[in-house]
Design an enzyme around this catalytic site. Structure first.
Site, short mmCIF file in Angstrom:
data_model
loop_
_atom_site.label_atom_id
_atom_site.label_comp_id
_atom_site.label_asym_id
_atom_site.label_seq_id
_atom_site.Cartn_x
_atom_site.Cartn_y
_atom_site.Cartn_z
CE LYS A 95 -2.51 3.51 1.67
NZ LYS A 95 -1.92 4.84 1.88
CB SER B 244 3.42 9.80 11.28
OG SER B 244 2.14 9.19 11.38
CD GLU C 217 11.85 4.35 9.64
OE1 GLU C 217 11.67 5.44 10.24
OE2 GLU C 217 11.99 4.27 8.42
CB CYS D 280 12.45 8.90 8.94
SG CYS D 280 13.49 7.69 8.12
CD GLU E 105 9.38 12.62 11.58
OE1 GLU E 105 10.36 12.04 11.08
OE2 GLU E 105 8.30 12.05 11.85
#
Length: 497
Positions: A191, A245, A267, A302, A401
């Site tokens: 996906k 996220s 992750e 990231c 973030e």
């Protein structure tokens, strides 16, 4: 016409045929409900293609195909050496279609074409080839047992794997998941993010051409709250792997608990500290690396080095060096091979990043560089690489973030203070250390709560190094032999003679 020219890639883009449909059981098809969404390029706002918006019915269809393929054993039943050859053929086809895939990546999410060609395509190839080559080199185990017994420990494919991947490195992240999942004999449903689905959709046809049987590799584009949720809740998905996220990662664990207790490997976010001590071996190189760590891929990474921790005695000098280095990172047309900073993925992400910049100003941050939206291409989404000085680690800009080219400079006086600031985060994905003192490097590296620590460099390692995070940066590891454990079950078989 030279491949190093803007005109070459513009002409190639004009001639490109883009596929937007889902891929299930060996063929492209519309979403069951016929729904689509518009794929818009952040480069200039152009409409690229209508993409299938998959939902629960599509999840059911893909899972049925994946399960049937798995139970029939037409992929998992192959000898590892034969799966290796197919995956190597898959990699060769990705390489042959490299320019097309690179162009799709750039048009779809805005990264510079030079990065798509030299970083993303090459990273995908390394993942596929290294993993394929490893699969027939891994042995199972024989347990120590009595003379009249035989204990065997085997690693078997888990079954149906759903992989949800992010928009910032669509192709590389997909290959980090699908390569070990396929190598170990599983069926995979990929996906991609609705912000950048195009390379995943193209990849599916190449997998079939390479010899991966129908149903073994499927691609379902769509939105997280529809198709992503449907896969996460599906009772016939055995394992869910995710990069994205932290908030979404947490929700996926909830969905797993509400359904079949599927294994979930994530992750998630990062707010990585890059620590520069006064005894760094080369401050100029450290400054250049600090600039690249936040500017590369528009800061949509990231592991972006978004918190720059600098020893107080060199802070003024070093910040000046970083500011100078950042001037070489300027937004431009992503189709121009000379561009090193591309477009932000979409307008909502651009607004989010600009919001953090304004918030940092209001909270007392000192803007040293950038901070504005710019328009190197009309109707596109671009932001100047930005640096703030005099940031306290408790500020939002240092804790959340941002996923944009925004750097926070934080000062420290001692090694212990640097460690405390670096670890004062809910994340623990990566960290950097710059020092000439070997003992200090080891002490700090050991003390940092991060899955990857790089000394006198940023973003070190290769396919042999596991990648993943501590704390709310996730669990499990991508890359290396450690990734294989996410896609296999361990079985003990004890035989009495």
């Amino acid at each position: 016409m030279s491949k190093s020219s803007l005109a070459y890639w513009q002409e190639k883009a004009e001639k490109l045929t883009i596929e937007g449909r889902a891929y299930i059981n060996g063929g492209y098809q519309d979403a069951a409900a016929g729904q689509t969404f518009d794929c818009i390029s952040p480069i200039d706002g152009r409409h690229l293609v209508k993409v299938s918006a998959c939902e629960s019915a599509d999840a059911d269809n893909a899972v049925v195909a994946a399960r049937q393929a798995f139970e029939q054993g037409k992929w998992r039943g192959l000898a590892p050496a034969k799966r290796k050859l197919v995956l190597q053929n898959f990699a060769d086809l990705v390489e042959q279609h490299g320019e097309e895939l690179a162009l799709l990546e750039t048009l779809d999410m805005g990264k510079p074409i030079s990065d798509s060609v030299h970083v993303d395509i090459q990273g995908a190839l390394r993942s596929l080839r290294w993993t394929a080559e490893a699969i027939d080199k891994i042995y199972d185990e024989i347990a120590p047992s009595a003379d009249d017994e035989l204990g065997m420990v085997t690693h078997e494919p888990v079954g149906v794997v759903a992989a949800i991947v992010p928009w910032n490195f669509p192709l590389v992240m997909a290959c980090w998941k699908l390569a070990p999942a396929l190598a170990t004999g599983n069926s995979v449903i990929l996906k991609p993010s609705e912000k950048s689905p195009l390379t995943a959709i193209k990849l599916a046809a190449l997998a079939t051409e390479a010899g991966i049987p129908d149903g073994v590799f499927n691609v379902l584009p769509g939105f997280g709250h529809t198709i992503g949720k449907a896969l996460a809740l599906h009772n016939d998905v055995d394992t869910l792997v995710f990069t994205g996220s932290t908030a979404v990662a947490k929700q996926l664990f909830v969905y797993a608990g509400q359904s079949n207790m599927k294994r979930v490997w994530t992750e998630a976010g990062g707010k990585s500290p890059n620590i520069v001590f006064a005894d760094a071996p080369d401050l100029d190189k450290a400054a250049q690396a600090a600039a690249a760590a936040i500017c590369f891929n528009q800061g949509e990474v990231c592991t972006a080095g978004s918190r720059l921790l600098v020893e107080s005695s060199i802070k003024e000098e070093f910040v000046g060096k970083v500011a100078k280095a950042m001037k070489h990172w300027q937004p431009g047309n992503p189709l121009d091979p000379e561009t090193n900073v591309g477009a932000i993925v979409d307008q909502s992400q651009q607004s989010r990043v600009l919001g953090f910049i304004e918030q940092a100003k209001s909270q007392g941050g000192s803007l040293k560089q950038g901070g504005n939206s710019v328009s190197p291409v009309e109707n596109g989404f671009y932001i100047e690489p930005t640096m703030f000085d005099n940031i306290a680690n408790h500020m939002d800009i240092a804790q959340q973030e941002i996923f944009g080219p925004v750097l926070s400079v934080i000062s420290f006086d001692t090694m212990e203070e640097a460690i405390a600031i670096a670890n004062d985060s809910e994340y623990g994905l990566a960290a950097g250390i710059w020092t000439s003192n070997l003992s200090k490097a080891h002490r700090v590296a050991k003390a940092l709560r991060a899955g990857s620590v790089w000394v006198n460099q940023w973003d070190g390692g290769d396919m042999t190094a596991p990648f993943g995070g501590f704390k709310q940066s996730g669990n499990g590891r991508d890359k290396s032999l450690h990734a294989f454990s996410k896609y296999t079950e361990v079985k003990a078989t004890w035989i009495k003679f």
